[in-house]
Design a protein around this motif. Structure first.
Motif, mmCIF file in Angstrom:
data_model
loop_
_atom_site.group_PDB
_atom_site.id
_atom_site.type_symbol
_atom_site.label_atom_id
_atom_site.label_comp_id
_atom_site.label_asym_id
_atom_site.label_seq_id
_atom_site.Cartn_x
_atom_site.Cartn_y
_atom_site.Cartn_z
ATOM 1 N N UNK B 8 -19.813 32.495 60.373
ATOM 2 C CA UNK B 8 -19.084 33.764 60.334
ATOM 3 C C UNK B 8 -19.352 34.475 59.019
ATOM 4 N N UNK B 85 -8.866 26.782 59.389
ATOM 5 C CA UNK B 85 -9.007 27.872 60.369
ATOM 6 C C UNK B 85 -10.440 27.990 60.873
ATOM 7 N N UNK B 86 -10.584 27.818 62.173
ATOM 8 C CA UNK B 86 -11.883 27.951 62.840
ATOM 9 C C UNK B 86 -11.909 29.330 63.504
ATOM 10 N N UNK B 87 -12.789 30.205 63.004
ATOM 11 C CA UNK B 87 -12.816 31.604 63.427
ATOM 12 C C UNK B 87 -13.900 31.844 64.479
ATOM 13 N N UNK B 98 -8.306 29.403 65.454
ATOM 14 C CA UNK B 98 -7.585 28.159 65.772
ATOM 15 C C UNK B 98 -7.392 27.409 64.469
#
Lengths: 144, 144, 144
Positions: B8, B85-87, B98
């Motif tokens: 990301x 946090x997994x974007x 998540x």
């Protein structure tokens, strides 16, 4: 200046943090094959309590799968929090990362609880916009 | 490559992390109106233990205000830690995130203690340089 | 827009997070001189439980060294987790940061355990690509 020695690029830091978030969530979800795909083919995983490191994805999968199975038999869920990551870009293009990692676990009897505090030292190699782990060393924090 | 699928943008990740830090501190400070302003007008907040989601800022404020009041009556302070946090940037311009979230609480009797471990799934929509929550789902971590 | 008021630059956020990771690991490793070098010469360190702030690197080193010595005598290891950092760039070029900080400690008797939950408020000044602390205020979280 003191600060310049530790400065890192924003893209580097963001990509490493995104990598860890995704990677650790795979582990806790028991998706071991996908989790292990973020090691290099010849990657190593060393835990200080074991005499021999896992070497290569196959051994890493085997070891982690045994743990997942044991946790399921005991109905234990785990959450790995990796943080306070101190990044060092190396001359060869790898990045070494020294992080703290906490393992929380959830059981029927105790609810959520802190299980362990560790230091995780990784050698990361570029994989497109993200990273693969060439070598991981996890050491339990002990009384000083 | 495995890694490219999860990469990301640094601006995206920084803006989301800044958003969560500010947002969660408002909650723990009991500043519920300001906290709720970071949901969209028609935002939803679902907790897996409740049968009906809060829908719209007014309902979200009402629910959170009741909790704040109860905590004050019991002299309980809380600290929400959201992390790992997994974007995932979506094609429609939203970002799904998540995260793990831990709630620590501080009481006179017990001092600081871990109260709960949860998974927080958000759909975020752009709001200038930051984000609003369109939909939040919080699920308690349970024994596997 | 609500969000624009809290937006920060990705480079700013990355540099602050890298700074804290490096800085806190120095403290936990007992490398107090190096840790204190990340305060300005005239930096202050205030803990709400003490009546008088430490003023200048020499006093900061003296105070922290005493703590390190006491922990060693008691065989206590500590891990400082700083997170949920809410950044505010100020007009004078400094950045104020309001973070949560948890202290975990590891002892022979108890293993790893949460020791305290605090709020850490820093005034940071630029130092090349990183930061120095001009003023730090740490406050214990208490029952509401």
């Amino acid at each position: 200046m003191t600060g310049d020695k530790i400065a890192v690029d924003a893209d580097l830091r963001a990509s490493v943090e995104q990598f860890y978030a995704h990677h650790m969530q795979l582990l806790d979800a028991g998706r071991i094959e996908e989790w292990a795909a973020f090691f290099t083919e010849d990657g190593t995983f060393t835990v200080d309590s074991h005499p021999v490191p896992a070497r290569g994805r196959q051994e890493i999968v085997a070891g982690a799968s045994r743990t997942v199975e044991q946790l399921r038999e005991q109905s234990i869920a785990r959450r790995h929090w990796l943080g306070m990551s101190d990044l060092t870009p190396e001359d060869d293009g790898t990045t070494t990362v020294r992080s703290y990692a906490l393992v929380f676990q959830i059981t029927e009897a105790d609810g959520p609880a802190l299980r362990s505090s560790t230091i995780c030292e990784d050698v990361l190699v570029r994989d497109g916009g993200s990273w693969l782990i060439r070598a991981r060393l996890v050491r339990q924090d002990r009384a000083a």
